[in-house]
Design a protein around this motif. Structure first.
Motif, PDB file in Angstrom:
ATOM      1  N   ALA A  56       0.993  -1.163   0.064  1.00  0.00           N
ATOM      2  CA  ALA A  56      -0.014   0.014   0.166  1.00  0.00           C
ATOM      3  C   ALA A  56       0.849   1.129  -0.075  1.00  0.00           C
ATOM      4  CB  ALA A  56      -0.946  -0.162   1.153  1.00  0.00           C
ATOM      5  N   ALA A  57       1.958   1.139   0.841  1.00  0.00           N
ATOM      6  CA  ALA A  57       2.796   2.444   0.903  1.00  0.00           C
ATOM      7  C   ALA A  57       3.165   2.734  -0.613  1.00  0.00           C
ATOM      8  CB  ALA A  57       4.026   2.140   1.887  1.00  0.00           C
ATOM      9  N   MET A  58       3.931   1.730  -1.450  1.00  0.00           N
ATOM     10  CA  MET A  58       4.437   2.079  -2.832  1.00  0.00           C
ATOM     11  C   MET A  58       3.472   2.304  -3.630  1.00  0.00           C
ATOM     12  SD  MET A  58       7.137  -1.091  -3.273  1.00  0.00           S
ATOM     13  CE  MET A  58       6.979  -2.329  -1.876  1.00  0.00           C
ATOM     14  N   ALA A  59       2.027   1.875  -3.603  1.00  0.00           N
ATOM     15  CA  ALA A  59       1.019   2.204  -4.419  1.00  0.00           C
ATOM     16  C   ALA A  59       0.806   3.915  -3.953  1.00  0.00           C
ATOM     17  CB  ALA A  59      -0.186   1.518  -4.166  1.00  0.00           C
ATOM     18  N   ALA A  60       0.801   4.184  -2.777  1.00  0.00           N
ATOM     19  CA  ALA A  60       0.593   5.739  -2.502  1.00  0.00           C
ATOM     20  C   ALA A  60       1.703   6.481  -2.960  1.00  0.00           C
ATOM     21  CB  ALA A  60       0.452   5.749  -0.779  1.00  0.00           C
ATOM     22  N   ARG A  61       2.792   6.072  -2.855  1.00  0.00           N
ATOM     23  CA  ARG A  61       4.153   6.690  -3.477  1.00  0.00           C
ATOM     24  C   ARG A  61       3.681   7.051  -5.128  1.00  0.00           C
ATOM     25  NH1 ARG A  61       9.558   6.734  -1.772  1.00  0.00           N
ATOM     26  NH2 ARG A  61       9.754   5.701  -3.555  1.00  0.00           N
ATOM     27  N   ARG A  62       3.145   5.864  -5.692  1.00  0.00           N
ATOM     28  CA  ARG A  62       2.943   5.928  -7.044  1.00  0.00           C
ATOM     29  C   ARG A  62       1.962   7.144  -7.480  1.00  0.00           C
ATOM     30  NH1 ARG A  62       4.156   0.448  -6.929  1.00  0.00           N
ATOM     31  NH2 ARG A  62       1.954  -0.047  -6.800  1.00  0.00           N
ATOM     32  N   ARG A  63       1.149   7.397  -6.505  1.00  0.00           N
ATOM     33  CA  ARG A  63       0.207   8.735  -6.465  1.00  0.00           C
ATOM     34  C   ARG A  63       0.696   9.861  -6.299  1.00  0.00           C
ATOM     35  NH1 ARG A  63      -5.942   6.677  -4.730  1.00  0.00           N
ATOM     36  NH2 ARG A  63      -6.047   4.616  -5.717  1.00  0.00           N
ATOM     37  N   GLY A  64       2.209   9.855  -5.868  1.00  0.00           N
ATOM     38  CA  GLY A  64       2.573  11.292  -5.493  1.00  0.00           C
ATOM     39  C   GLY A  64       2.315  11.522  -3.944  1.00  0.00           C
ATOM     40  N   ALA A  65       1.907  10.694  -3.224  1.00  0.00           N
ATOM     41  CA  ALA A  65       1.923  10.913  -1.748  1.00  0.00           C
ATOM     42  C   ALA A  65       3.206  10.928  -0.955  1.00  0.00           C
ATOM     43  CB  ALA A  65       0.927   9.800  -1.127  1.00  0.00           C
ATOM     44  N   ARG A  66       3.113  11.558   0.152  1.00  0.00           N
ATOM     45  CA  ARG A  66       4.302  11.549   1.016  1.00  0.00           C
ATOM     46  C   ARG A  66       4.009  10.364   2.038  1.00  0.00           C
ATOM     47  NH1 ARG A  66       6.382  15.156   5.004  1.00  0.00           N
ATOM     48  NH2 ARG A  66       4.276  16.293   5.365  1.00  0.00           N
ATOM     49  N   VAL A  67       4.781   9.460   2.116  1.00  0.00           N
ATOM     50  CA  VAL A  67       4.349   8.168   2.615  1.00  0.00           C
ATOM     51  C   VAL A  67       5.512   7.637   3.803  1.00  0.00           C
ATOM     52  CG1 VAL A  67       3.874   5.668   2.608  1.00  0.00           C
ATOM     53  CG2 VAL A  67       3.319   7.164   0.706  1.00  0.00           C
ATOM     54  N   ARG A  68       4.872   7.557   4.996  1.00  0.00           N
ATOM     55  CA  ARG A  68       5.503   6.823   6.013  1.00  0.00           C
ATOM     56  C   ARG A  68       5.000   5.556   6.225  1.00  0.00           C
ATOM     57  NH1 ARG A  68       7.923  10.678   9.280  1.00  0.00           N
ATOM     58  NH2 ARG A  68       9.663   8.936   9.975  1.00  0.00           N
ATOM     59  N   ALA A  69       5.879   4.557   6.838  1.00  0.00           N
ATOM     60  CA  ALA A  69       5.157   3.229   7.054  1.00  0.00           C
ATOM     61  C   ALA A  69       5.810   2.698   8.340  1.00  0.00           C
ATOM     62  CB  ALA A  69       5.273   2.383   5.893  1.00  0.00           C
ATOM     63  N   VAL A  70       5.132   1.836   9.120  1.00  0.00           N
ATOM     64  CA  VAL A  70       5.578   0.934  10.316  1.00  0.00           C
ATOM     65  C   VAL A  70       5.140  -0.424  10.053  1.00  0.00           C
ATOM     66  CG1 VAL A  70       5.436   2.893  12.026  1.00  0.00           C
ATOM     67  CG2 VAL A  70       3.664   1.631  11.662  1.00  0.00           C
ATOM     68  N   ASP A  71       5.866  -1.147  10.724  1.00  0.00           N
ATOM     69  CA  ASP A  71       5.347  -2.728  10.847  1.00  0.00           C
ATOM     70  C   ASP A  71       6.296  -2.945  12.102  1.00  0.00           C
ATOM     71  OD1 ASP A  71       4.113  -4.898   8.906  1.00  0.00           O
ATOM     72  OD2 ASP A  71       5.272  -5.628  10.348  1.00  0.00           O
ATOM     73  N   ALA A  72       5.543  -4.145  12.636  1.00  0.00           N
ATOM     74  CA  ALA A  72       6.089  -4.731  14.116  1.00  0.00           C
ATOM     75  C   ALA A  72       7.188  -5.538  13.703  1.00  0.00           C
ATOM     76  CB  ALA A  72       5.001  -5.423  14.646  1.00  0.00           C
ATOM     77  N   ASP A  73       7.374  -6.211  12.527  1.00  0.00           N
ATOM     78  CA  ASP A  73       8.481  -6.928  12.122  1.00  0.00           C
ATOM     79  C   ASP A  73       9.481  -6.670  11.305  1.00  0.00           C
ATOM     80  OD1 ASP A  73       9.064 -10.196  11.760  1.00  0.00           O
ATOM     81  OD2 ASP A  73       9.131  -9.079   9.552  1.00  0.00           O
ATOM     82  N   ALA A  74      10.694  -6.566  11.860  1.00  0.00           N
ATOM     83  CA  ALA A  74      11.970  -5.868  11.374  1.00  0.00           C
ATOM     84  C   ALA A  74      12.170  -6.519   9.832  1.00  0.00           C
ATOM     85  CB  ALA A  74      12.955  -6.267  12.168  1.00  0.00           C
ATOM     86  N   GLY A  75      11.870  -7.718   9.576  1.00  0.00           N
ATOM     87  CA  GLY A  75      11.987  -8.186   8.136  1.00  0.00           C
ATOM     88  C   GLY A  75      11.174  -7.636   7.180  1.00  0.00           C
ATOM     89  N   MET A  76       9.894  -7.209   7.647  1.00  0.00           N
ATOM     90  CA  MET A  76       8.900  -6.935   6.862  1.00  0.00           C
ATOM     91  C   MET A  76       9.386  -5.213   6.424  1.00  0.00           C
ATOM     92  SD  MET A  76       6.269  -8.716   6.133  1.00  0.00           S
ATOM     93  CE  MET A  76       5.249  -9.916   6.414  1.00  0.00           C
TER      94      MET A  76
END
Ligand SMILES: C[S@@+](CC[C@H](N)C(=O)[O-])C[C@H]1O[C@@H](n2cnc3c(N)ncnc32)[C@H](O)[C@@H]1O
Length: 270
Positions: free
Chosen positions: A60-80
């Motif tokens: 979802a973060a990458m798709a939002a970036r493709r729309r020109g959005a400014r994106v931050r992301a978090v996940d509980a898992d370091a590998g993700m």
């Protein structure tokens, strides 16, 4: 002594640990289906400041970036997080219900198939609301109580193959649970003081090859993966045989399976 919610979260942490690549090659494609609708409902366009909470490998973060959005992301898992960062996402490790962001920071928050993996969904929603600006959009997806037949293929194969349910499956504290229906999710969001709440079901056929659909479970991804990988080797062989037999019900005539799925999508304003 851990609370039931802490025990749930601890199992979730081990369930995703080391599985980012297997997830990317299997269930991430399934979870990608609602991302366009998710970003539309979040009103994500060029310049929107978006948080993708529980980003996984960053779809979802990458798709939002493709729309020109400014994106931050978090996940509980370091590998993700590492996988999302490899895809160019500004991602960091953080686990709901605690986010490392200021009050009112984001125009939009999305969480694609994440709330069902969080031990304290009400506390998580309060935190997601905290980081949204007043009037900002929250959009969630999660699996619905009403399941598509494709969602039960691997479950049926496990049953037919004689799988023994492992002791360490994540079990939600009943006090934290909510109805996995459009109405139940809407009530949860209203209880968390969101406004303009709308909640609906999405239905689609996920297309995957027999090997791809098996691969995620065989690599231990998600709850079904925990079930498959905790069996004795001969049981896994039987599950695989049953899976191949039952897969015939879903053949799409073009070499792949068409697997019906049902999910909930809800949106609301902070
Ligand atoms: C089914 S995956 C969905 C990933 C991604 N949103 C997607 O669309 O592919 C669930 C994700 O939630 C993450 N997760 C589970 N519990 C979490 C928590 N408490 N806080 C943040 N992320 C969490 C897992 O590590 C996993 O990456």
């Amino acid at each position: 002594m851990r609370s039931p919610a802490e025990a749930f979260d601890a199992i979730e942490r081990t369930m995703w640990d080391g599985r980012a690549q297997a997830y990317a090659a299997s269930f991430a494609r399934l979870c990608a289906y609602p991302v366009g609708a998710l970003l539309d409902a979040a009103e994500v366009t060029a310049g929107t400041y978006v948080l993708d909470a529980g980003t996984g490998t960053g779809t979802a973060a990458m798709a939002a970036r493709r729309r020109g959005a400014r994106v931050r992301a978090v996940d509980a898992d370091a590998g993700m997080v590492a996988a999302a960062r490899a895809g160019g996402v500004d991602a960091r490790v953080a686990a709901l219900p605690e986010l490392p962001f200021a009050d009112g920071e984001f125009d939009a928050v999305v969480a694609n198939f994440v709330l069902n993996h969080v031990g304290r969904p009400r506390a998580a929603l309060a935190e997601l609301r905290r980081v949204l600006r007043p009037g900002g959009r929250l959009v969630l997806t999660l699996w619905s109580a009403r399941r598509g037949a494709g969602q039960d293929l691997l479950v049926r194969a496990c049953e037919a193959g004689g799988a023994v349910p492992p002791a360490g499956l994540p079990r939600r504290d009943p006090a934290e649970d909510f109805a996995r229906t459009p109405e139940g999710l809407a009530e949860l969001l209203e209880e968390a003081a969101f406004t303009a709440v709308e909640s609906t079901e999405l239905e689609w056929d996920h297309r995957a090859t027999v090997e791809e659909w098996w691969g995620g479970a065989a690599a231990g991804v998600a709850t079904i993966g925990l079930v498959v990988t905790s069996q004795e080797p001969e049981t896994v062989v039987r599950i695989r045989q049953e899976y191949e037999r039952l897969s015939g019900e879903f053949a799409d005539g073009g070499g792949r399976l068409a697997l019906p799925h049902v999910a909930l999508l809800a949106h609301a304003r902070a």
